[in-house]
Design an enzyme around this catalytic site. Sequence first.
Site, short mmCIF file in Angstrom:
data_model
loop_
_atom_site.label_atom_id
_atom_site.label_comp_id
_atom_site.label_asym_id
_atom_site.label_seq_id
_atom_site.Cartn_x
_atom_site.Cartn_y
_atom_site.Cartn_z
CE LYS A 114 45.92 24.75 51.76
NZ LYS A 114 46.09 26.06 51.09
CE1 TYR A 137 42.03 38.70 32.27
CE2 TYR A 137 42.63 40.58 33.62
CZ TYR A 137 42.19 40.05 32.42
OH TYR A 137 41.94 40.88 31.35
CB VAL A 166 46.41 33.74 41.43
CG1 VAL A 166 47.92 33.73 41.22
CG2 VAL A 166 46.08 33.83 42.91
N GLY A 210 41.94 32.66 36.93
CA GLY A 210 41.21 33.08 38.11
C GLY A 210 41.82 34.34 38.69
#
Length: 339
Positions: free
Chosen positions: A78, A180, A178, A176
Site C-alpha cells: 500500500k 454509489y 464504490v 463515493g
Amino acid sequence: MFALMQSTGTEALHLVVDRDSGLRAVIAIHNRQAGPALGGCRFLSYPDDASAMADAIRLARGMSYKAALAGLPFGGGKAVVIRPAHVANRAPLFEALGRFIQSLDGRYITAIESGTCTADMDCIARHTEHVTSTTAVGDPAPHTALGVFSGIRSTAMARLGSDNLEGLRIAIQGLGHVGYALAEHLRAAGAELLVSDLNPINVQRAMEQLQARPVACEALAATPCDIFVPCGLGAVLNSQSVAQLRCAAVAGAANNQLSSLDVADQLEARGILYAPDYVINSGGLIHAALSYQGQSAEAIHAHLGRIGRRLTEVYAHAQAEKRSPAKVAELLAERILKP
C-alpha cells in the site's frame, strides 16, 4: 513502528521525500511470497506521520490477505501520499512517486485508492510500468461494487435465508465511487436504501436518482436495517458503534472496518453476521491485478463471480468451527501465506 511491522509481518516500509514536488509518502510492502506486492495509493491528510505509516502497514497486510483469498499471484502493499494543506498542482507529487516506485524494480505495483484517480495513475505511469488503474485500464471502483453486491447477496442468504434483496432495508455509509455504484446495484435489486455521506451532494443525488432516505452520519449505525454497509474509511466498527447496531449483518466495501479483531467477537455475540472486508471487497484488486496481467474482461468477470462463493465458504467454516467469520478468514489467509 518496528513493533507494528513485526506484529503484522510487514516486509518493508519505505519513506519517500521529494524536495522539488513536496512529496511525502509511505509505501508498505507486507508479503511477496506469491508475487509482487500490489495495492492502491491513498491521497489523504493525516494527523501525524506515525498515523500515515500505521495506516499503510495495516492496509498492506489487508491486501496480502485479500490477494491470498482471491487466489491471485500477488502479495500485498500500500502507498500513502500525505496530502499537503494546499495543493496547487498534484501532478508533480504523483510523478515523483512514480520515479520512486520505478526504483523498487517491480517489488511494488500501485493502483487507485481513496483520494486518487486515473489521472494520478497516468502521472505515475510516465515514470514506471508498475502501475494499473490508469485511464487506459479504467477505475476499479465499479468492479469493487459488483463484488460487494455479490457478497451482500451471499450474506443475505447466510443470515436471512434468501439472496433476494427485494424489500430489504440496507444502510449505506459512504457514497463515493464504490458506495454509489453499489447503491445502484442494490436499488436495481429492489432494496430500500438508507444513506449517509459527509458530502450532501452525494446524498441528494441518491435521494433523487435512487429514492434513498437520508440519515445523519452519526445516526446511521443505530438506525434499524437488515444489512449495514460501511463504504467509507476504516475502523468504523468499534465497541461503541457495534453496541449501537440494529441490523442482522454487516457487509461493506470499506477496508479495515474492525478497529480490532476483538470487535469481531462482539458482533458474533450480538448475532450480527460480519462479512470480512478483504473477502467481500476484493473486486477492485481482482480487476487491477488481472488487468495488469493483460487478461480479458471475460476472465476478470468470471473471477469476480467467485467472491460470493468464497464468502459462503468462510461463513460455513465459521459456523462449523464456532468462530467469527473475521477470524476464520484471517486463519485461511495466513495458511495460504505461510512459507
